[in-house]
Design a protein around this motif. Structure first.
Motif, mmCIF file in Angstrom:
data_model
loop_
_atom_site.group_PDB
_atom_site.id
_atom_site.type_symbol
_atom_site.label_atom_id
_atom_site.label_comp_id
_atom_site.label_asym_id
_atom_site.label_seq_id
_atom_site.Cartn_x
_atom_site.Cartn_y
_atom_site.Cartn_z
ATOM 1 N N ASP A 41 0.837 -1.194 0.000
ATOM 2 C CA ASP A 41 0.000 0.000 0.000
ATOM 3 C C ASP A 41 0.873 1.245 0.000
ATOM 4 O O ASP A 41 1.892 1.316 0.693
ATOM 5 N N GLY A 42 0.480 2.209 -0.787
ATOM 6 C CA GLY A 42 1.153 3.509 -0.864
ATOM 7 C C GLY A 42 0.102 4.516 -1.292
ATOM 8 O O GLY A 42 -1.034 4.461 -0.817
ATOM 9 N N GLU A 43 0.458 5.409 -2.203
ATOM 10 C CA GLU A 43 -0.547 6.310 -2.774
ATOM 11 C C GLU A 43 -1.629 5.502 -3.479
ATOM 12 O O GLU A 43 -2.794 5.889 -3.492
ATOM 13 N N LEU A 44 -1.226 4.393 -4.085
ATOM 14 C CA LEU A 44 -2.169 3.415 -4.627
ATOM 15 C C LEU A 44 -2.257 2.267 -3.629
ATOM 16 O O LEU A 44 -1.253 1.875 -3.034
ATOM 17 N N SER A 45 -3.434 1.715 -3.465
ATOM 18 C CA SER A 45 -3.586 0.559 -2.582
ATOM 19 C C SER A 45 -2.991 -0.671 -3.259
ATOM 20 O O SER A 45 -2.806 -0.698 -4.478
ATOM 21 N N GLN A 48 -5.274 -1.766 -5.990
ATOM 22 C CA GLN A 48 -5.168 -0.981 -7.222
ATOM 23 C C GLN A 48 -3.928 -1.377 -8.014
ATOM 24 O O GLN A 48 -3.961 -1.433 -9.242
ATOM 25 N N LYS A 49 -2.848 -1.661 -7.315
ATOM 26 C CA LYS A 49 -1.619 -2.064 -7.987
ATOM 27 C C LYS A 49 -1.805 -3.420 -8.675
ATOM 28 O O LYS A 49 -1.323 -3.620 -9.799
#
Length: 117
Positions: A41-45, A48-49
């Motif tokens: 997880d980051g700016e995109l979950s 989403q990745k």
């Protein structure tokens, strides 16, 4: 039309990863660290990745990657609608070959793997 066996593909993939890891533990560890960081997880979950990776897998018509990333999409809570929209975007970008992968391997992998969750 031949259907894929998503559960068998997943099983063979995991066995292959185990075998590779036994033979090349340092390489496997470094690769797993790298990909683990990429899919965290980051700016995109993480979901989403994995949707992004699923789209690339559809475009490449790579059944093993389709199954792996579909499994991860489901695991990370991606909805059926999100998955189907991802398949549609991959088909729009990749043309007829990607559409074929999306409506065969993609949908079949979703149907089979969703049963496990």
């Amino acid at each position: 039309m031949a259907k894929i066996d998503a559960k068998e593909i997943r099983k063979q993939y995991l066995e292959g990863v185990d075998s590779f890891s036994d033979t090349f533990p340092d390489i496997a560890s470094q690769y797993n660290h790298f990909t683990g960081s990429c899919f965290a997880d980051g700016e995109l979950s993480a979901g989403q990745k994995h949707l992004s990776a699923l789209a690339i897998s559809i475009k490449d018509a790579d059944d093993t990657c389709i199954v792996y990333h579909m499994d991860q999409c489901i695991h990370h809570g991606c909805t059926e609608q999100q998955i189907k929209e991802t398949l549609a975007v991959a088909a729009a970008f990749g043309g007829g070959a990607a559409m074929s992968s999306a409506v065969t391997s993609g949908l079949e992998a979703y149907a089979q793997l969703k049963e496990d969750k």
